[in-house]
Write a protein that holds these residues in place. Structure first.
Motif, mmCIF file in Angstrom:
data_model
loop_
_atom_site.group_PDB
_atom_site.id
_atom_site.type_symbol
_atom_site.label_atom_id
_atom_site.label_comp_id
_atom_site.label_asym_id
_atom_site.label_seq_id
_atom_site.Cartn_x
_atom_site.Cartn_y
_atom_site.Cartn_z
ATOM 1 N N ASP A 1 0.829 -1.209 0.000
ATOM 2 C CA ASP A 1 0.000 0.000 0.000
ATOM 3 C C ASP A 1 0.862 1.257 0.000
ATOM 4 O OD1 ASP A 1 -2.241 -1.588 -0.029
ATOM 5 O OD2 ASP A 1 -2.614 -1.426 2.136
ATOM 6 N N ALA A 2 1.916 1.260 0.805
ATOM 7 C CA ALA A 2 2.794 2.434 0.877
ATOM 8 C C ALA A 2 3.518 2.656 -0.447
ATOM 9 C CB ALA A 2 3.801 2.267 2.011
ATOM 10 N N ILE A 3 3.957 1.576 -1.080
ATOM 11 C CA ILE A 3 4.683 1.711 -2.350
ATOM 12 C C ILE A 3 3.754 2.214 -3.446
ATOM 13 C CG2 ILE A 3 5.901 0.432 -4.153
ATOM 14 C CD1 ILE A 3 6.943 -1.438 -1.896
ATOM 15 N N LEU A 4 2.548 1.673 -3.523
ATOM 16 C CA LEU A 4 1.613 2.120 -4.553
ATOM 17 C C LEU A 4 1.164 3.560 -4.309
ATOM 18 C CD1 LEU A 4 -0.581 -1.071 -5.094
ATOM 19 C CD2 LEU A 4 1.367 -0.263 -6.437
ATOM 20 N N ALA A 5 1.034 3.967 -3.046
ATOM 21 C CA ALA A 5 0.684 5.362 -2.749
ATOM 22 C C ALA A 5 1.811 6.297 -3.168
ATOM 23 C CB ALA A 5 0.381 5.526 -1.259
ATOM 24 N N ALA A 6 3.048 5.885 -2.921
ATOM 25 C CA ALA A 6 4.189 6.695 -3.345
ATOM 26 C C ALA A 6 4.246 6.786 -4.862
ATOM 27 C CB ALA A 6 5.480 6.086 -2.794
ATOM 28 N N ASN A 7 3.976 5.675 -5.528
ATOM 29 C CA ASN A 7 3.979 5.678 -6.989
ATOM 30 C C ASN A 7 2.892 6.583 -7.541
ATOM 31 O OD1 ASN A 7 2.864 3.934 -9.674
ATOM 32 N ND2 ASN A 7 5.050 4.368 -9.585
ATOM 33 N N ASP B 1 1.365 -1.099 -10.398
ATOM 34 C CA ASP B 1 0.077 -1.564 -9.895
ATOM 35 C C ASP B 1 0.358 -2.848 -9.129
ATOM 36 O OD1 ASP B 1 0.454 -3.531 -11.851
ATOM 37 O OD2 ASP B 1 -0.879 -2.541 -13.280
ATOM 38 N N GLU B 2 -0.692 -3.491 -8.617
ATOM 39 C CA GLU B 2 -0.465 -4.678 -7.799
ATOM 40 C C GLU B 2 0.246 -5.780 -8.586
ATOM 41 O OE1 GLU B 2 -3.606 -6.207 -5.471
ATOM 42 O OE2 GLU B 2 -4.305 -4.241 -4.754
ATOM 43 N N GLU B 3 -0.121 -5.935 -9.855
ATOM 44 C CA GLU B 3 0.506 -6.982 -10.659
ATOM 45 C C GLU B 3 1.988 -6.696 -10.891
ATOM 46 O OE1 GLU B 3 -0.024 -9.167 -15.039
ATOM 47 O OE2 GLU B 3 -1.418 -7.581 -14.401
ATOM 48 N N ARG B 4 2.318 -5.450 -11.226
ATOM 49 C CA ARG B 4 3.721 -5.125 -11.466
ATOM 50 C C ARG B 4 4.530 -5.207 -10.181
ATOM 51 N NH1 ARG B 4 3.951 -0.159 -15.932
ATOM 52 N NH2 ARG B 4 2.862 -1.294 -17.601
ATOM 53 N N LEU B 5 3.951 -4.787 -9.067
ATOM 54 C CA LEU B 5 4.674 -4.870 -7.799
ATOM 55 C C LEU B 5 4.913 -6.325 -7.406
ATOM 56 C CD1 LEU B 5 5.978 -3.367 -5.495
ATOM 57 C CD2 LEU B 5 3.757 -3.224 -4.370
#
Length: 429
Positions: free
Chosen positions: A58-64, A87-91
């Motif tokens: 969640d923190a990484i996607l929010a930063a992205n 996105d979740e798939e790429r992460l």
């Protein structure tokens, strides 16, 4: 990784040269410890880092999302935004790539070859880490995790300098990787994200001879040109991908259409994307192939013979043959046979990835042997130009030079070797 180095104000009291020197000294000390870590311990640390990436999703996607919003405000090209987006798939792909690196055989300590001299001296060449590696990259935040994983696995320390467009994403990924690696005993200074976007820090890194052992640039033509011009440290260059696919007269039409469309349109912003399509004048289905590409949403720029096949094709100029579009744009040229295709590729390829589509095995073998690029393919999409697809795990980049490493650079490319000599008291006469 150093979790205390995430805010630029910490560095404002010191010059870029002092900052890089300090980080490099920490990296050198950490690398000596890392180089002696057991294979299993390094693998465990990487698995912990992959778990931390998932925990911090969640923190990484929010930063992205912050980086994407800022990129749109700056009117970044769509291809760059695509490289930047997570996105979740790429992460999950990033975390899986780290685990894949953990599962790879450790190259450090491998004996490349051995021999015994007439005087009884026993010689062996053994793989060892390179040391401290500076990695300068743009746009793609996955490089932060890939570079960290590969360097740790090969026993190297790394100084990472990502682009400003991905600063929030890089810091979030770094924080997660840091927590996982530190929990399993990887020294804090082994992987450090340079905590400033000041371009002067890049200059200081490039001039850090004696403190940094190798520079790996991964980005656009201007970045690589600057690195090669200013570096006082050996450079492993990842150049642009002006990639060709030649559709030979004996190509199977269904294969030609599927491969060409995929090579261009699967992801237009990756370095393995097709940028120039060469069509043999005797290939009977050129019009259908071009229509298929146009209908996929790609703009075409062609020579006069290509334009005669479809009115939707714009005129190409000399610049188009030397352009890495990284977008839904493709240059098209009709060529009179294999020799003209080889000549065009020799003149215009960046030496990254070039491919042929043909059912003629002799023609395919000649193409594979005569095209002097880092990756040469027959009957396959150039989008396979990726370390993961080559079974190498993550990659640090695709090297287009001819020294040290070439093509996808993964673990083996991040090692060098030393000679070990064992004697029984021999003296030289």
């Amino acid at each position: 990784m150093n979790m205390t180095q995430t805010l630029e104000p910490e560095t404002k009291a010191e010059t870029p040269e002092h900052l890089i020197s300090r980080l490099a000294k920490d990296a050198r000390a950490a690398q000596r410890v890392l180089a002696g870590m057991a294979d299993g311990d390094k693998a465990d640390a990487l698995r912990a880092a992959a778990a931390a990436l998932r925990e911090d999703k969640d923190a990484i996607l929010a930063a992205n999302a912050k980086d994407i919003a800022a990129g749109k405000e700056r009117d970044l090209p769509a291809a760059m935004l695509d490289r930047l987006k997570l996105d979740e798939e790429r992460l999950e792909g990033i975390a899986s790539a780290v685990e894949n690196v953990a599962a790879l055989p450790d190259p450090v300590g491998d004996v490349i070859d051995r021999s015994e001299m007439p005087n009884g001296l026993k010689m062996s060449r053994v793989r060892v880490p390179i040391g401290v590696i500076g990695i300068i990259y743009e746009s793609r935040p996955n490089v932060t995790a890939d570079a960290a994983a590969l360097c740790v696995r090969a026993g190297n320390a790394a100084l990472l300098r990502g682009g400003s467009e991905a600063v929030h994403s890089n810091r979030a990924i770094d924080a997660a990787m840091s927590r996982g690696l530190l929990s399993k005993g990887v020294p804090e200074g082994a992987i450090q994200l340079i905590p400033t976007q000041d371009r002067a820090a890049v200059g200081a890194l490039l001039k850090a001879a004696g403190e940094v052992d190798m520079i790996v640039p991964r980005g656009g033509k201007s970045l690589v040109a600057r690195v090669q011009e200013e570096a006082r440290v050996p450079v492993l260059a990842h150049l642009d991908g002006i990639n060709h696919t030649y559709v030979h007269a004996a190509a199977t039409p269904d294969m030609a259409e599927a491969v060409a469309v995929n090579a261009k349109m699967r992801r237009t912003g990756v370095c393995g994307a097709l940028e120039t399509l060469l069509l043999d004048a005797n290939y009977p289905k050129s019009g259908a192939l071009l229509a298929k590409i146009l209908d996929s949403g790609c703009a075409l720029r062609g020579d006069s013979r290509a334009r005669s096949l479809d009115s939707r094709i714009d005129a190409a100029d000399d610049e188009d043959w030397d352009t890495e579009y990284l977008d839904a744009i493709l240059a098209v040229k009709i060529v009179d046979g294999l020799d003209e295709a080889l000549a065009h590729i020799s003149a215009h390829s960046s030496g990254h990835t070039d491919a042929i589509i043909t059912s003629d095995d002799d023609t395919a073998e000649r193409f594979l042997n005569e095209v002097d690029s880092a990756i040469v393919m027959a009957n396959a999409s150039s989008q396979f130009a990726d370390g993961g697809e080559f079974g190498l795990g993550a990659e640090i980049g695709i090297a287009t030079g001819r020294l040290h490493a070439r093509g996808p650079v993964a673990l083996e490319g991040l090692t060098t070797y030393k000679w070990q000599v064992r004697g029984t008291g021999q003296t030289r006469p």
